[in-house]
Design a protein around this motif. Sequence first.
Motif, PDB file in Angstrom:
ATOM      1  N   LEU A  20       0.722   1.571 -21.877  1.00 61.98           N
ATOM      2  CA  LEU A  20       0.954   2.003 -20.555  1.00 61.98           C
ATOM      3  C   LEU A  20       1.632   3.778 -20.178  1.00 61.98           C
ATOM      4  O   LEU A  20       1.498   3.830 -18.598  1.00 61.98           O
ATOM      5  N   LEU A  21       1.937   4.257 -21.396  1.00 61.90           N
ATOM      6  CA  LEU A  21       2.518   5.624 -20.556  1.00 61.90           C
ATOM      7  C   LEU A  21       1.469   6.444 -19.445  1.00 61.90           C
ATOM      8  O   LEU A  21       1.496   7.426 -19.631  1.00 61.90           O
ATOM      9  N   LEU A  22      -0.006   5.689 -19.730  1.00 67.12           N
ATOM     10  CA  LEU A  22      -1.209   6.997 -19.148  1.00 67.12           C
ATOM     11  C   LEU A  22      -1.387   6.493 -18.357  1.00 67.12           C
ATOM     12  O   LEU A  22      -2.518   6.889 -17.617  1.00 67.12           O
ATOM     13  N   PHE A  23      -1.102   5.061 -17.430  1.00 68.36           N
ATOM     14  CA  PHE A  23      -1.227   4.561 -16.589  1.00 68.36           C
ATOM     15  C   PHE A  23      -0.702   5.763 -15.625  1.00 68.36           C
ATOM     16  O   PHE A  23       0.418   6.395 -15.388  1.00 68.36           O
ATOM     17  N   PRO A  24      -0.886   5.672 -13.846  1.00 66.81           N
ATOM     18  CA  PRO A  24      -0.043   6.994 -13.288  1.00 66.81           C
ATOM     19  C   PRO A  24       1.214   6.294 -12.923  1.00 66.81           C
ATOM     20  O   PRO A  24       1.473   4.750 -12.591  1.00 66.81           O
ATOM     21  N   PRO A  25       1.845   6.904 -12.615  1.00 64.06           N
ATOM     22  CA  PRO A  25       3.414   6.385 -12.466  1.00 64.06           C
ATOM     23  C   PRO A  25       3.910   5.609 -10.846  1.00 64.06           C
ATOM     24  O   PRO A  25       4.622   4.719 -11.609  1.00 64.06           O
ATOM     25  N   GLY A  26       3.017   5.529 -10.564  1.00 64.49           N
ATOM     26  CA  GLY A  26       3.522   3.861  -9.023  1.00 64.49           C
ATOM     27  C   GLY A  26       2.832   2.903 -10.524  1.00 64.49           C
ATOM     28  O   GLY A  26       3.653   2.107 -10.361  1.00 64.49           O
ATOM     29  N   LEU A  27       1.027   2.988 -11.216  1.00 62.54           N
ATOM     30  CA  LEU A  27       1.662   1.870 -11.690  1.00 62.54           C
ATOM     31  C   LEU A  27       2.963   1.120 -12.151  1.00 62.54           C
ATOM     32  O   LEU A  27       3.008   0.273 -13.006  1.00 62.54           O
ATOM     33  N   SER A  58       1.308  -1.042   3.212  1.00 64.21           N
ATOM     34  CA  SER A  58       1.910   0.071   3.383  1.00 64.21           C
ATOM     35  C   SER A  58       3.216   0.910   2.678  1.00 64.21           C
ATOM     36  O   SER A  58       3.405   1.881   2.578  1.00 64.21           O
ATOM     37  N   GLY A  59       3.081   0.282   1.440  1.00 67.52           N
ATOM     38  CA  GLY A  59       3.078   1.352  -0.083  1.00 67.52           C
ATOM     39  C   GLY A  59       5.008   0.739  -0.106  1.00 67.52           C
ATOM     40  O   GLY A  59       5.164   0.420  -1.514  1.00 67.52           O
ATOM     41  N   LYS A  60       4.974  -0.962   0.067  1.00 68.90           N
ATOM     42  CA  LYS A  60       6.222  -1.345  -0.281  1.00 68.90           C
ATOM     43  C   LYS A  60       6.511  -2.284  -0.866  1.00 68.90           C
ATOM     44  O   LYS A  60       5.259  -3.101  -1.386  1.00 68.90           O
ATOM     45  N   ILE A  61       6.538  -2.595  -1.604  1.00 68.62           N
ATOM     46  CA  ILE A  61       7.028  -3.402  -2.839  1.00 68.62           C
ATOM     47  C   ILE A  61       7.399  -4.275  -2.751  1.00 68.62           C
ATOM     48  O   ILE A  61       8.827  -4.443  -2.252  1.00 68.62           O
ATOM     49  N   TYR A  62       7.101  -5.512  -3.398  1.00 63.01           N
ATOM     50  CA  TYR A  62       7.816  -7.248  -2.882  1.00 63.01           C
ATOM     51  C   TYR A  62       7.590  -7.881  -4.843  1.00 63.01           C
ATOM     52  O   TYR A  62       6.634  -7.654  -5.282  1.00 63.01           O
ATOM     53  N   LEU A  63       9.111  -8.666  -5.120  1.00 64.06           N
ATOM     54  CA  LEU A  63       8.989  -8.741  -6.126  1.00 64.06           C
ATOM     55  C   LEU A  63       8.511 -10.320  -6.391  1.00 64.06           C
ATOM     56  O   LEU A  63       9.252 -11.328  -5.461  1.00 64.06           O
ATOM     57  N   GLY A  64       8.491 -10.566  -7.372  1.00 63.53           N
ATOM     58  CA  GLY A  64       8.860 -12.735  -7.449  1.00 63.53           C
ATOM     59  C   GLY A  64       8.776 -13.052  -8.832  1.00 63.53           C
ATOM     60  O   GLY A  64       8.583 -12.099 -10.069  1.00 63.53           O
ATOM     61  N   CYS A  65       9.555 -14.089  -9.096  1.00 63.98           N
ATOM     62  CA  CYS A  65       9.788 -14.412 -10.541  1.00 63.98           C
ATOM     63  C   CYS A  65       9.095 -16.335 -10.208  1.00 63.98           C
ATOM     64  O   CYS A  65       9.405 -16.727  -9.376  1.00 63.98           O
ATOM     65  N   GLY A  91       3.884  -9.672   7.718  1.00 61.79           N
ATOM     66  CA  GLY A  91       3.014 -10.942   8.298  1.00 61.79           C
ATOM     67  C   GLY A  91       1.597 -10.746   7.878  1.00 61.79           C
ATOM     68  O   GLY A  91       1.657 -10.288   6.054  1.00 61.79           O
ATOM     69  N   SER A  92       0.479 -10.802   8.004  1.00 62.30           N
ATOM     70  CA  SER A  92      -0.870 -10.763   6.870  1.00 62.30           C
ATOM     71  C   SER A  92      -1.400  -9.159   6.739  1.00 62.30           C
ATOM     72  O   SER A  92      -1.380  -8.700   7.834  1.00 62.30           O
ATOM     73  N   VAL A  93      -1.550  -8.595   6.048  1.00 62.85           N
ATOM     74  CA  VAL A  93      -1.402  -7.268   5.311  1.00 62.85           C
ATOM     75  C   VAL A  93      -2.277  -7.490   4.095  1.00 62.85           C
ATOM     76  O   VAL A  93      -2.205  -8.581   3.079  1.00 62.85           O
ATOM     77  N   LYS A  94      -2.687  -6.064   3.699  1.00 62.05           N
ATOM     78  CA  LYS A  94      -3.980  -7.137   2.443  1.00 62.05           C
ATOM     79  C   LYS A  94      -3.238  -5.830   1.411  1.00 62.05           C
ATOM     80  O   LYS A  94      -1.316  -5.567   1.935  1.00 62.05           O
ATOM     81  N   ILE A  95      -3.110  -6.377   0.254  1.00 63.26           N
ATOM     82  CA  ILE A  95      -2.467  -6.161  -0.967  1.00 63.26           C
ATOM     83  C   ILE A  95      -3.335  -5.147  -1.712  1.00 63.26           C
ATOM     84  O   ILE A  95      -4.097  -5.514  -1.731  1.00 63.26           O
ATOM     85  N   LYS A  96      -2.306  -3.856  -2.246  1.00 62.26           N
ATOM     86  CA  LYS A  96      -2.979  -3.212  -2.738  1.00 62.26           C
ATOM     87  C   LYS A  96      -2.796  -3.111  -4.023  1.00 62.26           C
ATOM     88  O   LYS A  96      -3.833  -2.811  -4.974  1.00 62.26           O
ATOM     89  N   ARG A  97      -1.824  -3.206  -5.074  1.00 65.30           N
ATOM     90  CA  ARG A  97      -1.645  -4.088  -6.129  1.00 65.30           C
ATOM     91  C   ARG A  97      -0.698  -5.475  -6.332  1.00 65.30           C
ATOM     92  O   ARG A  97      -0.219  -5.264  -5.278  1.00 65.30           O
ATOM     93  N   LEU A  98      -1.282  -5.418  -7.562  1.00 69.59           N
ATOM     94  CA  LEU A  98      -0.675  -6.923  -7.921  1.00 69.59           C
ATOM     95  C   LEU A  98       0.017  -6.748  -9.678  1.00 69.59           C
ATOM     96  O   LEU A  98      -1.408  -6.311 -10.197  1.00 69.59           O
ATOM     97  N   VAL A  99       0.956  -6.458 -10.441  1.00 65.83           N
ATOM     98  CA  VAL A  99       1.011  -6.828 -11.784  1.00 65.83           C
ATOM     99  C   VAL A  99       1.912  -8.073 -12.009  1.00 65.83           C
ATOM    100  O   VAL A  99       2.394  -7.700 -11.363  1.00 65.83           O
ATOM    101  N   VAL A 100       1.439  -8.725 -12.865  1.00 62.35           N
ATOM    102  CA  VAL A 100       2.627  -9.994 -13.771  1.00 62.35           C
ATOM    103  C   VAL A 100       2.819 -10.149 -15.243  1.00 62.35           C
ATOM    104  O   VAL A 100       1.772  -9.403 -15.310  1.00 62.35           O
ATOM    105  N   ALA A 101       3.878 -10.068 -15.292  1.00 58.35           N
ATOM    106  CA  ALA A 101       4.042  -9.848 -17.050  1.00 58.35           C
ATOM    107  C   ALA A 101       5.013 -11.453 -17.212  1.00 58.35           C
ATOM    108  O   ALA A 101       6.185 -11.264 -15.824  1.00 58.35           O
ATOM    109  N   GLY A 102       4.329 -11.635 -18.400  1.00 56.79           N
ATOM    110  CA  GLY A 102       4.953 -12.839 -18.338  1.00 56.79           C
ATOM    111  C   GLY A 102       5.046 -13.101 -20.265  1.00 56.79           C
ATOM    112  O   GLY A 102       4.663 -11.915 -20.840  1.00 56.79           O
ATOM    113  N   ALA A 103       5.744 -13.669 -20.541  1.00 53.86           N
ATOM    114  CA  ALA A 103       6.442 -13.439 -22.033  1.00 53.86           C
ATOM    115  C   ALA A 103       6.986 -14.961 -22.561  1.00 53.86           C
ATOM    116  O   ALA A 103       8.053 -15.605 -21.386  1.00 53.86           O
ATOM    117  N   PRO A 104       7.047 -14.968 -23.322  1.00 50.45           N
ATOM    118  CA  PRO A 104       7.766 -16.574 -24.201  1.00 50.45           C
ATOM    119  C   PRO A 104       9.100 -16.138 -23.876  1.00 50.45           C
ATOM    120  O   PRO A 104       9.667 -14.801 -24.156  1.00 50.45           O
TER     121      PRO A 104
END
Length: 108
Positions: A20-27, A58-65, A91-104
């Motif tokens: 993960l440390l090799l990923f770009p800072p934004g990711l 647009s570069g805005k980040i949204y969270l969900g659980c 409104g109706s916009v495109k997703i630039k990146r989506l990350v999902v993190a799951g664990a028991p």
Amino acid sequence: MASLIGSASVSLWRFTREELLLFPPGLIQLFKLAVEVRSRAQEPYFKFLVGATVESESGKIYLGCNVGRATGTQTSHAESNAIDSMVAAEGSVKIKRLVVAGAPMGVN
């Protein structure tokens, strides 16, 4: 070494902390936020916590659980909650990146 889990239609990758440390800072920021919001998940039935971050064009980040319900079929999924929040805000916009993190439950 990163490992692929899943099929051709759905791909889930498992990374070590060193990878993960090799990923770009934004990711990396998206991963950290997904793990952070995962701690707010409420899943008393299946005991699997999931957090998601979605970045819009647009570069805005949204969270969900995820939020579990007794019926199981009406469980709210983390990625859906993040995307719904994005659509509600922009409104109706495109997703630039989506990350999902799951664990028991109980695993960081």
